[in-house]
Design a protein around this motif. Structure first.
Motif, PDB file in Angstrom:
ATOM      1  N   GLY A  73       0.828  -1.215   0.000  1.00  0.00           N
ATOM      2  CA  GLY A  73       0.000   0.000   0.000  1.00  0.00           C
ATOM      3  C   GLY A  73       0.852   1.250   0.000  1.00  0.00           C
ATOM      4  N   ILE A 141      -4.559   1.406  -5.519  1.00  0.00           N
ATOM      5  CA  ILE A 141      -4.610   1.895  -4.139  1.00  0.00           C
ATOM      6  C   ILE A 141      -5.993   1.576  -3.560  1.00  0.00           C
ATOM      7  CG2 ILE A 141      -4.612   3.957  -2.689  1.00  0.00           C
ATOM      8  CD1 ILE A 141      -2.452   5.136  -4.415  1.00  0.00           C
ATOM      9  N   SER A 144      -6.239  -2.121  -2.780  1.00  0.00           N
ATOM     10  CA  SER A 144      -5.420  -2.367  -1.613  1.00  0.00           C
ATOM     11  C   SER A 144      -6.139  -1.922  -0.340  1.00  0.00           C
ATOM     12  CB  SER A 144      -4.108  -1.624  -1.807  1.00  0.00           C
ATOM     13  OG  SER A 144      -3.289  -1.784  -0.718  1.00  0.00           O
ATOM     14  N   CYS A 148      -7.048  -4.598   2.433  1.00  0.00           N
ATOM     15  CA  CYS A 148      -6.303  -4.339   3.640  1.00  0.00           C
ATOM     16  C   CYS A 148      -7.227  -4.111   4.824  1.00  0.00           C
ATOM     17  CB  CYS A 148      -5.511  -3.087   3.348  1.00  0.00           C
ATOM     18  SG  CYS A 148      -4.345  -2.716   4.529  1.00  0.00           S
ATOM     19  N   LEU A 156      -9.980  -7.866  14.147  1.00  0.00           N
ATOM     20  CA  LEU A 156      -9.718  -6.921  15.230  1.00  0.00           C
ATOM     21  C   LEU A 156     -11.005  -6.654  16.005  1.00  0.00           C
ATOM     22  CD1 LEU A 156      -7.698  -5.030  16.591  1.00  0.00           C
ATOM     23  CD2 LEU A 156      -8.433  -3.237  15.032  1.00  0.00           C
ATOM     24  N   ARG A 219     -10.406   3.102  17.391  1.00  0.00           N
ATOM     25  CA  ARG A 219      -9.762   2.054  16.604  1.00  0.00           C
ATOM     26  C   ARG A 219     -10.444   1.878  15.255  1.00  0.00           C
ATOM     27  NH1 ARG A 219      -6.236  -1.265  19.631  1.00  0.00           N
ATOM     28  NH2 ARG A 219      -5.711  -2.456  17.769  1.00  0.00           N
ATOM     29  N   PRO A 222      -9.520   4.400  11.254  1.00  0.00           N
ATOM     30  CA  PRO A 222      -8.891   4.119   9.961  1.00  0.00           C
ATOM     31  C   PRO A 222      -9.840   3.442   8.973  1.00  0.00           C
ATOM     32  CG  PRO A 222      -7.445   3.448  11.746  1.00  0.00           C
ATOM     33  CD  PRO A 222      -8.722   3.896  12.378  1.00  0.00           C
ATOM     34  N   TYR A 223     -10.675   2.529   9.509  1.00  0.00           N
ATOM     35  CA  TYR A 223     -11.576   1.818   8.595  1.00  0.00           C
ATOM     36  C   TYR A 223     -12.645   2.756   8.072  1.00  0.00           C
ATOM     37  CZ  TYR A 223      -8.819  -1.631  10.867  1.00  0.00           C
ATOM     38  OH  TYR A 223      -7.741  -2.296  11.359  1.00  0.00           O
ATOM     39  N   LEU A 229     -12.582   7.133   1.560  1.00  0.00           N
ATOM     40  CA  LEU A 229     -11.716   7.195   0.373  1.00  0.00           C
ATOM     41  C   LEU A 229     -12.283   6.348  -0.759  1.00  0.00           C
ATOM     42  CD1 LEU A 229      -8.159   6.896   1.976  1.00  0.00           C
ATOM     43  CD2 LEU A 229      -9.129   8.896   0.848  1.00  0.00           C
ATOM     44  N   VAL A 490     -10.815  10.146  10.061  1.00  0.00           N
ATOM     45  CA  VAL A 490      -9.479  10.574  10.525  1.00  0.00           C
ATOM     46  C   VAL A 490      -9.562  11.242  11.880  1.00  0.00           C
ATOM     47  CG1 VAL A 490      -7.821  10.832   8.650  1.00  0.00           C
ATOM     48  CG2 VAL A 490      -9.584  12.522   8.910  1.00  0.00           C
ATOM     49  N   GLY A 493      -9.957   8.659  14.503  1.00  0.00           N
ATOM     50  CA  GLY A 493      -8.745   7.872  14.736  1.00  0.00           C
ATOM     51  C   GLY A 493      -7.583   8.696  15.277  1.00  0.00           C
TER      52      GLY A 493
ATOM     53  N   PHE B 346      -0.567  15.431   0.930  1.00  0.00           N
ATOM     54  CA  PHE B 346      -1.520  14.500   1.531  1.00  0.00           C
ATOM     55  C   PHE B 346      -1.006  13.060   1.434  1.00  0.00           C
ATOM     56  CE2 PHE B 346      -5.169  11.668   0.646  1.00  0.00           C
ATOM     57  CZ  PHE B 346      -5.889  11.813   1.810  1.00  0.00           C
ATOM     58  N   LEU B 353       2.085   8.199   8.143  1.00  0.00           N
ATOM     59  CA  LEU B 353       1.282   7.576   9.206  1.00  0.00           C
ATOM     60  C   LEU B 353       1.279   6.062   9.084  1.00  0.00           C
ATOM     61  CD1 LEU B 353      -1.691  10.087   9.210  1.00  0.00           C
ATOM     62  CD2 LEU B 353      -0.015   9.755  11.026  1.00  0.00           C
ATOM     63  N   HIS B 354       1.195   5.561   7.842  1.00  0.00           N
ATOM     64  CA  HIS B 354       1.189   4.103   7.681  1.00  0.00           C
ATOM     65  C   HIS B 354       2.534   3.497   8.041  1.00  0.00           C
ATOM     66  CE1 HIS B 354      -2.362   5.105   5.264  1.00  0.00           C
ATOM     67  NE2 HIS B 354      -2.794   3.949   5.710  1.00  0.00           N
ATOM     68  N   LEU B 357       2.616   3.465  11.859  1.00  0.00           N
ATOM     69  CA  LEU B 357       1.673   2.574  12.526  1.00  0.00           C
ATOM     70  C   LEU B 357       1.945   1.115  12.179  1.00  0.00           C
ATOM     71  CD1 LEU B 357      -0.808   3.032  14.334  1.00  0.00           C
ATOM     72  CD2 LEU B 357      -2.190   2.601  12.314  1.00  0.00           C
ATOM     73  N   SER B 358       2.181   0.866  10.908  1.00  0.00           N
ATOM     74  CA  SER B 358       2.243  -0.532  10.500  1.00  0.00           C
ATOM     75  C   SER B 358       3.649  -1.055  10.315  1.00  0.00           C
ATOM     76  CB  SER B 358       1.478  -0.715   9.188  1.00  0.00           C
ATOM     77  OG  SER B 358       0.125  -0.470   9.423  1.00  0.00           O
TER      78      SER B 358
HETATM   79  C1  HEM Z   1      -4.106   7.742   0.243  1.00  0.00           C
HETATM   80  C2  HEM Z   1      -4.636   6.720   0.748  1.00  0.00           C
HETATM   81  C3  HEM Z   1      -4.776   6.434   2.229  1.00  0.00           C
HETATM   82  C4  HEM Z   1      -5.050   7.279   3.249  1.00  0.00           C
HETATM   83  C5  HEM Z   1      -5.250   8.794   3.198  1.00  0.00           C
HETATM   84  C6  HEM Z   1      -5.111   6.511   4.454  1.00  0.00           C
HETATM   85  C7  HEM Z   1      -5.337   7.024   5.714  1.00  0.00           C
HETATM   86  C8  HEM Z   1      -5.147   6.320   6.872  1.00  0.00           C
HETATM   87  C9  HEM Z   1      -5.119   6.896   8.171  1.00  0.00           C
HETATM   88  C10 HEM Z   1      -5.268   8.373   8.467  1.00  0.00           C
HETATM   89  C11 HEM Z   1      -4.901   5.901   9.065  1.00  0.00           C
HETATM   90  C12 HEM Z   1      -4.768   6.042  10.569  1.00  0.00           C
HETATM   91  C13 HEM Z   1      -3.302   6.137  10.868  1.00  0.00           C
HETATM   92  C14 HEM Z   1      -3.022   6.378  12.305  1.00  0.00           C
HETATM   93  O1  HEM Z   1      -3.918   6.194  13.137  1.00  0.00           O
HETATM   94  O2  HEM Z   1      -1.880   6.768  12.595  1.00  0.00           O
HETATM   95  C15 HEM Z   1      -4.796   4.696   8.336  1.00  0.00           C
HETATM   96  C16 HEM Z   1      -4.555   3.464   8.915  1.00  0.00           C
HETATM   97  C17 HEM Z   1      -4.344   2.328   8.195  1.00  0.00           C
HETATM   98  N1  HEM Z   1      -4.307   2.214   6.827  1.00  0.00           N
HETATM   99 FE1  HEM Z   1      -4.629   3.668   5.496  1.00  0.00          FE
HETATM  100  N2  HEM Z   1      -4.877   5.202   4.146  1.00  0.00           N
HETATM  101  C18 HEM Z   1      -4.662   5.128   2.795  1.00  0.00           C
HETATM  102  C19 HEM Z   1      -4.340   4.002   2.076  1.00  0.00           C
HETATM  103  C20 HEM Z   1      -4.130   2.762   2.629  1.00  0.00           C
HETATM  104  C21 HEM Z   1      -3.809   1.589   1.890  1.00  0.00           C
HETATM  105  C22 HEM Z   1      -3.609   1.530   0.378  1.00  0.00           C
HETATM  106  C23 HEM Z   1      -3.708   0.583   2.789  1.00  0.00           C
HETATM  107  C24 HEM Z   1      -3.436  -0.870   2.503  1.00  0.00           C
HETATM  108  C25 HEM Z   1      -2.343  -1.398   2.217  1.00  0.00           C
HETATM  109  C26 HEM Z   1      -3.955   1.113   4.092  1.00  0.00           C
HETATM  110  C27 HEM Z   1      -3.907   0.401   5.270  1.00  0.00           C
HETATM  111  C28 HEM Z   1      -4.046   0.925   6.516  1.00  0.00           C
HETATM  112  C29 HEM Z   1      -3.934   0.163   7.743  1.00  0.00           C
HETATM  113  C30 HEM Z   1      -3.664  -1.310   7.849  1.00  0.00           C
HETATM  114  C31 HEM Z   1      -4.114   1.051   8.787  1.00  0.00           C
HETATM  115  C32 HEM Z   1      -4.057   0.741  10.267  1.00  0.00           C
HETATM  116  C33 HEM Z   1      -5.370   0.291  10.794  1.00  0.00           C
HETATM  117  C34 HEM Z   1      -5.313  -0.040  12.248  1.00  0.00           C
HETATM  118  O3  HEM Z   1      -4.258  -0.062  12.856  1.00  0.00           O
HETATM  119  O4  HEM Z   1      -6.378  -0.302  12.789  1.00  0.00           O
HETATM  120  N3  HEM Z   1      -4.211   2.434   3.966  1.00  0.00           N
HETATM  121  N4  HEM Z   1      -4.953   4.971   6.996  1.00  0.00           N
END
Ligand code: HEM
Lengths: 549, 395
Positions: A73, A141, A144, A148, A156, A219, A222-223, A229, A490, A493, B346, B353-354, B357-358
């Motif tokens: 991702g 994206i 993904s 994801c 979870l 929690r 993010p979802y 998105l 956001v 989270g 952005f 952030l990812h 976090l991950s």
């Molecule tokens: C531009 C696109 C994306 C945006 C703006 C976005 C935004 C976010 C934000 C703001 C968070 C929370 C982060 C935090 O709490 O620090 C998050 C978490 C996460 N994102 Fe994304 N995301 C995007 C794309 C993706 C993609 C493509 C994936 C997959 C591979 C992904 C997987 C995750 C995962 C696994 C989490 C953590 C969830 C958790 O811990 O519960 N994201 N994302």
């Protein structure tokens, strides 16, 4: 499926890293989250079993694992970022300036930016954001994101519902914040519980095992934001269909009334007046800045319009009746709207010629007394004009926007009557022998030098033209919805955190551990408050700080 | 006193107050001072900062009243406002974390930005039709606030890097850190040269062809690079050394390029002088002073500022921007360079952030990313206007 039964009695799905109920690390699965190499447990998804980490046989498993990887991702996001940046180096095709030597991209980029421009064009960066590979990148994206999120959200969610207050000892002592206290009184524990409650923790007590938790809903942030998105991406997809989105550009002359394109003849527009206003250069506040700008700073572009709706006439086949529905002005930042259409002020053209009037007189007549007059309507010129006293004028050539091209030949630069010129064939009464005159603004040329009659311009009228853009966009609510959900997600989270504090009794004392998904400073402060003036040890931060290496 | 001069006096006062506050914050670090004295210095520092901030708000309001529109519509006004949001973000973060050392770095960044802003024309300009919208204020103020908060992330990251990076041997990391510090000094170079030549009232005029017209360009610094195909028409001034490359189009590309060269020259001189004076890398010289700071707290701040700033940036830079663009031009997104760079910002912070976090990118990695984010923000504020605009022949 190979379910795993933990010593606490809970049955976990295959691939679980930390028991869903008591948190005990499940033997043989620790490599999945890298816990075998570190003292601290990886708490990312609470050690739940995720499909992507568990199955890896079929093609579907592999695809699923691929797209659910955050690494993938992030790579996709970074690629989109780099591509976007490269695409901004030179103007996109739609922004090729009007004064360019050629607006043909095949010529423009090389001509202006040399070899780099050529490469830019040949790699297709001149229309990057509409190119198939950029769209595929964005679509990937999206894929993904969906996979994801599903991969993590479901397990979870289940794990957080099932968690018990009673946690395994190793679960506690392998948390980042941890302390052990040898002797604690029951009163003190009650005090701590009361204080945690006061700080809005939900406190559960199972036989002296305590779990204080708050902000779990964060929690899901993010979802939620990922759903937002995805809605935005779907809206972008919808927008490529004419059902949801149309866009037209029209030029409307002052005084002209016409059907609005793209509305299936249902709506008509009339341009009553176009005005352009400038700031008063004597305005004390702005005079310096206006002088710097060369004395002219526009303050308003405005088209006064009437919008009509065509009503089906009761008599079949008859012309529809036009009913006025709006009488308003269109300005920048002030479009008008009706029935899902929006009309914007986009461009203008000042001082086009509406019509020109001519007279014919004898070449030698110093008084230039008119023998006949005629008027050419430049918006709809006729090919021939019969004059009252027998003269006939044929419009041999008409150049609405006259200039001399590279070969010195007369030509028209545009189709707009901005600088009209004519080749007129004048047939005197009774004659079928034409005299040829060439006429334009400030030009009056007699082709042979032997003309008996001369044509002169006597009058003209001018008008302005408004460029209006007409749009229908039913995808806007979807974009709005997606954006709103994204923002809720956001904020949910980011501005709240999921904090958990565990207490496990041990002989006369207790173990204390805490976890939060962000803002460790905050949870430490909470603990400090809760345990102040008790015997309980403050937690240590066991993070393997990277300053040691 | 009329409003406009009251307004500029207030901005000036704010500037001076921030400067003095920085001095007090510098007394909060180091080993030799007593803790109690550090505490007092920190309190005075934050008090002065707040008074300065209030002065700057007065500047903002009086200028607003004088011009009839919020002063965020040209480069001077916008950058000044950005300086103000940095200070505001610092004040907020200060009260969360009570971290005085942040002030020692955040205020100078704000000072540099405000000084940089005042090198551009400061006349009050009327709003052209496309800017006449309340969304202008709403959009610009939220974006700017977000950028201010994200700047604090950079500041915390920078302190982290200076404190943590091993300076005993030269490495890629020490070099990159020096590059960051050098880049900040380039701004100082720009400010010093601009001010110096302004005081000398330097002026040289060029004529250069553009399409079928001949334009003039007023240089306020000696011309090292003339406009492409330009001729110098002022007498008794320095002859240009070479011409601006032809592919740099756009209004006054030559003058902007020349200014850039001067900033590099003077910034480099300042940097070299500092190195000679300190006899070590600048990072290495500051490092011992920061021994008392806690790295994990800095890391926390660098991340927290992004956690707070990212949603605000999305709201202001993408959502409000789109709403306004829809109303003004009938297209909520048009892929112009500013918009593209907002999207890049952005994406960048989403990746940040990812990764954190991950993929567990903490500490130093977070600090580098925070610096990268700031570089992107500055690129969008400055380079997109001055360089890409040059390539794109607008603005
Ligand atoms: C531009 C696109 C994306 C945006 C703006 C976005 C935004 C976010 C934000 C703001 C968070 C929370 C982060 C935090 O709490 O620090 C998050 C978490 C996460 N994102 Fe994304 N995301 C995007 C794309 C993706 C993609 C493509 C994936 C997959 C591979 C992904 C997987 C995750 C995962 C696994 C989490 C953590 C969830 C958790 O811990 O519960 N994201 N994302």
């Amino acid at each position: 499926m190979n379910k795993i039964k933990c010593e606490c009695g809970h049955v976990n799905p295959e691939g679980t890293v930390l028991c869903e109920a008591c948190g005990k690390p499940i033997e043989g699965n620790q490599h999945i989250e890298g816990n075998d190499e570190k003292k601290l447990l990886n708490m990312r998804y609470d050690g739940t079993a995720r499909r992507s980490q568990t199955y890896n046989k079929s093609i579907i498993d592999k695809t699923w694992s691929f797209f659910s990887s955050v690494k993938v991702g992030i790579w996709l996001i970074v690629l989109a970022l780099i591509a976007s940046a490269v695409g901004s180096i030179f103007p996109q095709e739609i922004y090729i300036p009007a004064d360019a030597v050629s607006r043909d991209p095949a010529i423009f980029y090389e001509e202006r930016y040399g070899i780099f421009g050529l490469i830019f064009y040949q790699l297709g960066f001149h229309n990057l954001y509409g190119s198939w590979w950029y769209m595929i990148l964005i679509a990937l994206i999206g894929v993904s994101l969906v996979i994801c999120s599903l991969d993590r959200f479901v397990p979870l969610y289940k794990a957080l519902k099932k968690q018990k207050a009673k946690r395994h000892e190793t679960f506690l002592n392998r948390q980042r914040l941890f302390s052990e206290t040898e002797v604690v009184s029951g009163d003190e524990i009650q005090k701590v519980k009361a204080r945690l409650k006061k700080q809005n923790y939900k406190v559960r007590d199972e036989d002296g095992h305590i779990l204080a938790e708050k902000g779990r809903f964060s929690r899901w942030g993010p979802y939620v934001n990922h759903i937002g998105l995805i809605i935005i991406l779907l809206a972008a997809l919808l927008r490529t269909t004419p059902l949801f989105y149309t866009s037209e550009y029209v030029w409307v002359r002052e005084g002209q009334q016409m059907v609005i394109p793209g509305t299936k003849g249902e709506y008509h527009i009339e341009n009553k007046d176009f005005t352009i206003e400038n700031y008063d250069e004597n305005d004390e506040r702005f005079s310096d800045a206006i002088t710097q700008e060369g004395g002219m700073v526009p303050s308003n572009y405005q088209t006064d319009v009437v919008i009509y709706k065509a009503e089906e006439s009761s008599v079949p086949g008859a012309e529809p009746e036009l009913k006025t529905i709006i009488e308003d002005d269109i300005r920048m930042n002030h479009p008008i709207e009706f029935d899902g259409y929006t009309v914007y002020q986009k461009g203008y053209q000042l001082n086009e010629f509406t019509n020109m009037s001519f007279k014919i007189h004898e070449t030698d007549d110093s008084n230039e007394e008119a023998l006949g007059t005629f008027t050419i309507d430049l918006t709809a010129p006729e090919s021939e004009y019969e004059l009252d006293n027998g003269f006939r004028v044929e419009l041999g050539q008409y150049y609405p926007d006259y200039y001399l091209d590279d070969n010195g030949e007369p030509a028209s630069e545009t189709n707009f009557p901005r600088n009209p010129a004519f080749v007129l064939m004048v047939y005197p009464p009774g004659s079928d022998q034409a005299e040829i005159s060439f006429l334009g603004i400030g030009k009056n040329i007699d082709a042979t030098g032997e003309n008996e009659y001369k044509v002169g311009i006597t009058d003209f009228e001018m008008h302005d033209v408004s460029g209006l853009s007409v749009r229908k966009d039913y995808t806007l609510p979807f974009f709005g919805l997606g954006a709103a959900i994204f923002m809720i997600g956001v904020i949910q989270g980011m501005y709240w955190q999921h904090r958990r504090i565990w207490i496990r009794p041990k002989k006369d004392g207790l173990l204390l551990a805490a976890h939060t998904n962000k803002n460790w400073f905050g949870v430490k402060k909470d603990i400090e408050k809760a345990i102040s003036d008790t015997n309980i040890e403050m937690v240590d931060d066991q993070q393997e700080l990277d300053e040691q290496n | 006193m009329d409003l406009v001069s009251l307004s500029s006096t207030m901005l000036y006062s704010a500037f001076v107050l921030y400067l003095i506050a920085t001095i007090f914050f510098s007394a909060t670090i180091g080993k030799k001072r007593k803790e109690s004295n550090k505490g007092i210095a920190g309190k005075i520092g934050i008090t002065l900062t707040i008074i300065g901030f209030i002065a700057q708000i007065v500047y903002f309001i009086t200028r607003w009243i004088a011009s009839g529109h919020a002063p965020v519509s040209n480069l001077f006004e916008f950058m000044t406002f950005f300086g103000m949001t940095i200070v505001f973000a610092f004040i907020i973060i200060y009260f969360i974390y009570k971290l005085s050392v942040l002030g020692l770095f955040a205020l100078p960044v704000a000072l540099i930005i405000i000084a940089y802003a005042s090198m551009f024309p400061t006349d009050i300009a009327p709003l052209v039709p496309s800017l006449q919208s309340h969304w202008l204020y709403i959009h610009v103020t939220t974006v700017s606030l977000a950028q201010g908060i994200l700047t604090i992330s950079f500041v915390a990251g920078l302190i982290y890097l200076i404190r943590q990076i091993d300076q005993s041997v030269r490495s890629k990391r020490t070099t990159w850190l020096e590059i960051i510090l050098y880049s900040l000094i380039l701004f100082v170079g720009f400010i010093v040269t601009t001010t110096a030549f302004n005081l000398m009232n330097y002026n040289a005029t060029f004529e250069y062809p553009s399409g079928n017209n001949v334009l003039t360009s007023e240089y306020t610094m000696p011309a090292i690079a003339a406009p492409s195909d330009g001729t110098l028409i002022t007498e008794d001034v320095m002859q240009p050394w070479f011409e601006t490359p032809e592919w740099m189009h756009g209004v006054d590309a030559g003058r902007k390029f020349n200014t850039l060269i001067w900033s590099f020259i003077s910034g480099s001189i300042i940097y070299v002088l500092l190195r000679l004076l300190l006899r070590k890398r600048i990072g290495a010289a500051i490092q011992p002073l920061l021994k008392g700071t806690k790295p994990d707290l800095l890391d926390e701040v660098a991340y927290r500022a992004v956690a707070i700033g990212f949603p605000i940036f999305t709201l202001g830079g993408l959502i409000f921007a789109a709403i306004w663009a829809e109303e003004a031009w009938g297209r909520f997104w048009g892929w112009d360079p500013k918009e593209v760079w907002a999207l890049i910002t952005f994406f960048f912070y989403a990746a940040f952030l990812h990764l954190r976090l991950s993929r567990g990118w903490h500490g130093e990695k977070t600090a580098w990313l925070a610096a990268g984010g700031f570089a992107i923000i500055m690129f969008n504020l400055i380079a997109v206007n001055l360089i890409l605009a040059g390539l794109h022949s607008y603005a």
